[in-house]
Design a protein around this motif. Structure first.
Motif, PDB file in Angstrom:
ATOM      1  N   MET A  22     -18.417   0.522  18.916  1.00  0.00           N
ATOM      2  CA  MET A  22     -17.238  -0.207  19.390  1.00  0.00           C
ATOM      3  C   MET A  22     -16.208   0.793  19.899  1.00  0.00           C
ATOM      4  SD  MET A  22     -14.940  -3.039  17.379  1.00  0.00           S
ATOM      5  CE  MET A  22     -14.593  -1.924  16.022  1.00  0.00           C
ATOM      6  N   GLU A  23     -15.874   0.692  21.166  1.00  0.00           N
ATOM      7  CA  GLU A  23     -14.911   1.616  21.764  1.00  0.00           C
ATOM      8  C   GLU A  23     -13.501   1.056  21.632  1.00  0.00           C
ATOM      9  OE1 GLU A  23     -13.900   3.807  26.033  1.00  0.00           O
ATOM     10  OE2 GLU A  23     -15.702   2.575  25.819  1.00  0.00           O
ATOM     11  N   LEU A  24     -12.609   1.884  21.075  1.00  0.00           N
ATOM     12  CA  LEU A  24     -11.227   1.473  20.878  1.00  0.00           C
ATOM     13  C   LEU A  24     -10.336   2.110  21.928  1.00  0.00           C
ATOM     14  CD1 LEU A  24     -10.938   1.946  17.008  1.00  0.00           C
ATOM     15  CD2 LEU A  24     -11.650  -0.109  18.262  1.00  0.00           C
ATOM     16  N   VAL A  25      -9.415   1.326  22.462  1.00  0.00           N
ATOM     17  CA  VAL A  25      -8.409   1.821  23.397  1.00  0.00           C
ATOM     18  C   VAL A  25      -7.060   1.760  22.690  1.00  0.00           C
ATOM     19  CG1 VAL A  25      -7.243   1.455  25.599  1.00  0.00           C
ATOM     20  CG2 VAL A  25      -9.713   1.066  25.412  1.00  0.00           C
ATOM     21  N   TRP A  26      -6.355   2.887  22.692  1.00  0.00           N
ATOM     22  CA  TRP A  26      -5.072   2.997  22.006  1.00  0.00           C
ATOM     23  C   TRP A  26      -3.957   3.174  23.023  1.00  0.00           C
ATOM     24  CZ3 TRP A  26      -5.099   3.033  16.551  1.00  0.00           C
ATOM     25  CH2 TRP A  26      -6.362   3.133  15.969  1.00  0.00           C
ATOM     26  N   ARG A  27      -2.889   2.424  22.855  1.00  0.00           N
ATOM     27  CA  ARG A  27      -1.715   2.562  23.721  1.00  0.00           C
ATOM     28  C   ARG A  27      -0.497   2.051  22.973  1.00  0.00           C
ATOM     29  NH1 ARG A  27      -0.029  -2.390  25.133  1.00  0.00           N
ATOM     30  NH2 ARG A  27      -1.503  -4.077  25.608  1.00  0.00           N
ATOM     31  N   PRO A  28       0.723   2.382  23.443  1.00  0.00           N
ATOM     32  CA  PRO A  28       1.920   1.819  22.812  1.00  0.00           C
ATOM     33  C   PRO A  28       2.026   0.315  23.075  1.00  0.00           C
ATOM     34  CG  PRO A  28       2.446   3.781  24.100  1.00  0.00           C
ATOM     35  CD  PRO A  28       1.050   3.386  24.474  1.00  0.00           C
ATOM     36  N   LEU A  29       2.686  -0.370  22.194  1.00  0.00           N
ATOM     37  CA  LEU A  29       3.018  -1.770  22.411  1.00  0.00           C
ATOM     38  C   LEU A  29       4.114  -1.886  23.464  1.00  0.00           C
ATOM     39  CD1 LEU A  29       3.199  -2.932  18.697  1.00  0.00           C
ATOM     40  CD2 LEU A  29       1.533  -3.778  20.366  1.00  0.00           C
ATOM     41  N   SER A  30       4.212  -3.060  24.056  1.00  0.00           N
ATOM     42  CA  SER A  30       5.332  -3.377  24.944  1.00  0.00           C
ATOM     43  C   SER A  30       5.785  -4.795  24.635  1.00  0.00           C
ATOM     44  CB  SER A  30       4.917  -3.269  26.412  1.00  0.00           C
ATOM     45  OG  SER A  30       4.098  -4.366  26.783  1.00  0.00           O
ATOM     46  N   THR A  31       6.933  -5.163  25.142  1.00  0.00           N
ATOM     47  CA  THR A  31       7.429  -6.516  24.871  1.00  0.00           C
ATOM     48  C   THR A  31       6.501  -7.582  25.445  1.00  0.00           C
ATOM     49  OG1 THR A  31       8.841  -6.343  26.843  1.00  0.00           O
ATOM     50  CG2 THR A  31       9.847  -5.814  24.706  1.00  0.00           C
ATOM     51  N   ALA A  32       5.701  -7.218  26.438  1.00  0.00           N
ATOM     52  CA  ALA A  32       4.735  -8.174  26.989  1.00  0.00           C
ATOM     53  C   ALA A  32       3.661  -8.541  25.969  1.00  0.00           C
ATOM     54  CB  ALA A  32       4.089  -7.595  28.243  1.00  0.00           C
ATOM     55  N   ASP A  33       3.507  -7.727  24.931  1.00  0.00           N
ATOM     56  CA  ASP A  33       2.498  -7.982  23.907  1.00  0.00           C
ATOM     57  C   ASP A  33       2.968  -8.959  22.838  1.00  0.00           C
ATOM     58  OD1 ASP A  33       0.476  -6.132  24.841  1.00  0.00           O
ATOM     59  OD2 ASP A  33       1.757  -4.504  24.112  1.00  0.00           O
ATOM     60  N   ILE A  34       4.237  -9.332  22.850  1.00  0.00           N
ATOM     61  CA  ILE A  34       4.775 -10.137  21.755  1.00  0.00           C
ATOM     62  C   ILE A  34       3.965 -11.405  21.496  1.00  0.00           C
ATOM     63  CG2 ILE A  34       6.753 -11.539  21.049  1.00  0.00           C
ATOM     64  CD1 ILE A  34       8.556  -9.316  22.163  1.00  0.00           C
ATOM     65  N   PRO A  35       3.608 -12.209  22.506  1.00  0.00           N
ATOM     66  CA  PRO A  35       2.845 -13.433  22.207  1.00  0.00           C
ATOM     67  C   PRO A  35       1.506 -13.158  21.527  1.00  0.00           C
ATOM     68  CG  PRO A  35       3.788 -13.547  24.402  1.00  0.00           C
ATOM     69  CD  PRO A  35       3.988 -12.141  23.930  1.00  0.00           C
ATOM     70  N   VAL A  36       0.772 -12.160  22.002  1.00  0.00           N
ATOM     71  CA  VAL A  36      -0.548 -11.892  21.425  1.00  0.00           C
ATOM     72  C   VAL A  36      -0.426 -11.237  20.057  1.00  0.00           C
ATOM     73  CG1 VAL A  36      -0.884  -9.642  22.540  1.00  0.00           C
ATOM     74  CG2 VAL A  36      -2.862 -11.034  21.942  1.00  0.00           C
ATOM     75  N   VAL A  37       0.623 -10.438  19.839  1.00  0.00           N
ATOM     76  CA  VAL A  37       0.857  -9.862  18.513  1.00  0.00           C
ATOM     77  C   VAL A  37       1.175 -10.971  17.513  1.00  0.00           C
ATOM     78  CG1 VAL A  37       2.456  -8.461  17.142  1.00  0.00           C
ATOM     79  CG2 VAL A  37       1.529  -7.560  19.272  1.00  0.00           C
TER      80      VAL A  37
ATOM     81  N   ALA B 166      12.416  -1.343  17.126  1.00  0.00           N
ATOM     82  CA  ALA B 166      11.449  -0.247  17.114  1.00  0.00           C
ATOM     83  C   ALA B 166      11.505   0.572  18.398  1.00  0.00           C
ATOM     84  CB  ALA B 166      10.043  -0.811  16.922  1.00  0.00           C
ATOM     85  N   ASP B 167      11.095   1.828  18.295  1.00  0.00           N
ATOM     86  CA  ASP B 167      10.894   2.693  19.462  1.00  0.00           C
ATOM     87  C   ASP B 167       9.453   2.472  19.904  1.00  0.00           C
ATOM     88  OD1 ASP B 167      10.334   4.739  21.247  1.00  0.00           O
ATOM     89  OD2 ASP B 167      11.426   6.266  20.131  1.00  0.00           O
ATOM     90  N   LEU B 168       9.250   1.533  20.808  1.00  0.00           N
ATOM     91  CA  LEU B 168       7.891   1.130  21.159  1.00  0.00           C
ATOM     92  C   LEU B 168       7.101   2.252  21.831  1.00  0.00           C
ATOM     93  CD1 LEU B 168       8.483  -2.512  22.458  1.00  0.00           C
ATOM     94  CD2 LEU B 168       7.742  -1.775  20.184  1.00  0.00           C
ATOM     95  N   ILE B 169       7.749   3.021  22.669  1.00  0.00           N
ATOM     96  CA  ILE B 169       7.036   4.072  23.384  1.00  0.00           C
ATOM     97  C   ILE B 169       6.515   5.138  22.425  1.00  0.00           C
ATOM     98  CG2 ILE B 169       7.238   5.918  25.085  1.00  0.00           C
ATOM     99  CD1 ILE B 169       7.155   3.147  26.293  1.00  0.00           C
ATOM    100  N   ASN B 170       7.347   5.554  21.494  1.00  0.00           N
ATOM    101  CA  ASN B 170       6.987   6.668  20.610  1.00  0.00           C
ATOM    102  C   ASN B 170       6.571   6.243  19.211  1.00  0.00           C
ATOM    103  OD1 ASN B 170       7.805   8.867  22.499  1.00  0.00           O
ATOM    104  ND2 ASN B 170       9.821   7.926  22.237  1.00  0.00           N
ATOM    105  N   GLY B 171       6.769   4.967  18.877  1.00  0.00           N
ATOM    106  CA  GLY B 171       6.534   4.561  17.500  1.00  0.00           C
ATOM    107  C   GLY B 171       5.740   3.285  17.343  1.00  0.00           C
ATOM    108  N   SER B 172       4.819   3.002  18.270  1.00  0.00           N
ATOM    109  CA  SER B 172       4.005   1.800  18.116  1.00  0.00           C
ATOM    110  C   SER B 172       2.620   2.033  18.695  1.00  0.00           C
ATOM    111  CB  SER B 172       4.662   0.598  18.808  1.00  0.00           C
ATOM    112  OG  SER B 172       4.542   0.704  20.218  1.00  0.00           O
ATOM    113  N   LEU B 173       1.684   1.185  18.279  1.00  0.00           N
ATOM    114  CA  LEU B 173       0.304   1.282  18.752  1.00  0.00           C
ATOM    115  C   LEU B 173      -0.291  -0.107  18.923  1.00  0.00           C
ATOM    116  CD1 LEU B 173      -1.049   4.159  16.493  1.00  0.00           C
ATOM    117  CD2 LEU B 173      -0.788   4.252  18.995  1.00  0.00           C
ATOM    118  N   ALA B 174      -0.985  -0.291  20.029  1.00  0.00           N
ATOM    119  CA  ALA B 174      -1.850  -1.446  20.236  1.00  0.00           C
ATOM    120  C   ALA B 174      -3.278  -0.922  20.254  1.00  0.00           C
ATOM    121  CB  ALA B 174      -1.531  -2.135  21.555  1.00  0.00           C
ATOM    122  N   VAL B 175      -4.186  -1.606  19.561  1.00  0.00           N
ATOM    123  CA  VAL B 175      -5.591  -1.212  19.510  1.00  0.00           C
ATOM    124  C   VAL B 175      -6.391  -2.300  20.213  1.00  0.00           C
ATOM    125  CG1 VAL B 175      -7.481  -0.437  18.052  1.00  0.00           C
ATOM    126  CG2 VAL B 175      -5.119  -0.169  17.264  1.00  0.00           C
ATOM    127  N   LEU B 176      -7.057  -1.937  21.294  1.00  0.00           N
ATOM    128  CA  LEU B 176      -7.784  -2.900  22.116  1.00  0.00           C
ATOM    129  C   LEU B 176      -9.286  -2.683  22.040  1.00  0.00           C
ATOM    130  CD1 LEU B 176      -5.446  -2.514  25.206  1.00  0.00           C
ATOM    131  CD2 LEU B 176      -5.452  -4.446  23.637  1.00  0.00           C
TER     132      LEU B 176
END
Length: 323
Positions: free
Chosen positions: A1-16, A45-55
């Motif tokens: 299973m390949e994981l993609v890591w990136r910072p969260l953004s406000t666009a992610d709020i509904p799916v989060v 939160a500092d989304l750019i430097n302090g958050s993660l989305a795992v896809l």
């Protein structure tokens, strides 16, 4: 299973929010959150430097973010929040996500607070066996236990008289700064408590859509605030359970006014007003080792333990970042 890591953004709020509530349906922690609640959390939160989305194949499998305090004192307990979707559990995602969050927290803390000691911490509901096992496997220790208490707002509520020389008045925006100052003084010395900055105070109460001034009250002595009960309401709880809950966010009395029944009277007044305004239940959280005997006050008001939360902490070495 390949994981993609990136910072969260406000666009992610509904799916989060959808992920969180899918997890809550399995975990049953009682912590229900809406998209609006996550909008407030993301703003802190500092989304750019302090958050993660795992896809995984473009689907959000997990998320996490770091929450720092504005004015920590002594040791900075940096909070880590996050969740793995139930469909992606037992695949090692949490075991990778939590250390990554610790690293982000370490970097943010060092940039803002330098050599101040730091502990990465996360709250875990005691029945969440998988979450408990993950924290302990990664070296976190159970630093403190907190009881989540509930009381039904029925006919049996005890009415406590207001002590002589005190009066109870509704919360007023005109007293906002005074209440913040009194709150900071009342909680000084409590484990894990630090002063709330004006910005943190506004985010938690006066600027929060969850704050309910109509069921928040102040105790006055000689015209000055000496105690308070500050309440919140989370509509998502009622939407998902049918129970209209009044959440008691903070209860406090200045040290020199304790032991006189001020907190008991304030709480009794708040519960009575909550019932009158159509709330079915009230809830609050208290440190199991609270030195002010707050638990007894709540139990005498009819509250009972519904859940136990564990504050897990991991001391973080900052040596490499001090140069």
């Amino acid at each position: 299973m390949e994981l993609v890591w990136r910072p969260l953004s406000t666009a992610d709020i509904p799916v989060v929010a959808a992920l969180y509530n899918a997890g809550e349906a399995v975990d049953d922690t009682g912590e229900l959150l809406s998209e609006e609640d996550f909008t407030e959390s993301f703003a802190e939160a500092d989304l750019i430097n302090g958050s993660l989305a795992v896809l995984v194949d473009g689907t959000l499998a997990a998320y996490g973010f770091v929450v720092l305090r504005d004015e920590p004192v002594g040791t900075h307990r940096v909070r880590l929040d996050g969740m793995v979707h139930p469909e992606f559990r037992r695949d090692g995602i949490g075991r990778e996500l939590l250390p990554r969050l610790v690293t982000l927290a370490r970097e943010l803390h060092a940039a803002r607070h330098g050599v101040m000691p730091m502990v990465a911490c996360t709250m875990v509901e005691s029945r969440s066996a998988g979450h408990v096992a993950l924290c302990e496997a990664l070296g976190f220790s159970a630093d403190r236990h907190f009881y989540e208490l509930e009381v039904a707002l029925g006919e049996s509520l005890a009415q406590v008289p207001i002590p002589a020389a005190y009066e109870i008045v509704p919360f007023s925006a005109a007293r906002d700064e005074e209440v913040r100052t009194v709150c900071n003084a009342a909680f000084a010395g409590h484990w894990g408590s630090v002063e709330r900055s004006p910005e943190e105070w506004a985010a938690s109460f006066t600027n929060s859509k969850r704050f309910v001034p109509e069921t928040s009250f102040l105790a006055l002595a000689n015209g000055a605030v000496v105690g308070f009960v500050l309440a919140r309401h989370y509509p998502v709880v009622e939407e998902m359970t049918g129970v209209r809950e009044l959440w008691i966010g903070d209860v406090g009395t200045l040290a020199e006014h304790r032991g006189r029944g001020v907190a008991a009277a304030l709480l009794s007044w708040t519960l009575a007003q909550g019932k009158a305004q159509g709330y079915h239940r009230a809830g609050l959280s208290v440190d199991s080792a609270n030195s002010t005997r707050a638990l007894g006050v709540y139990e005498r008001a009819g509250f009972e333990v519904a859940r136990t939360w564990i504050d897990y902490g991991l001391p973080v070495e900052l040596g490499e970042l001090r140069s």
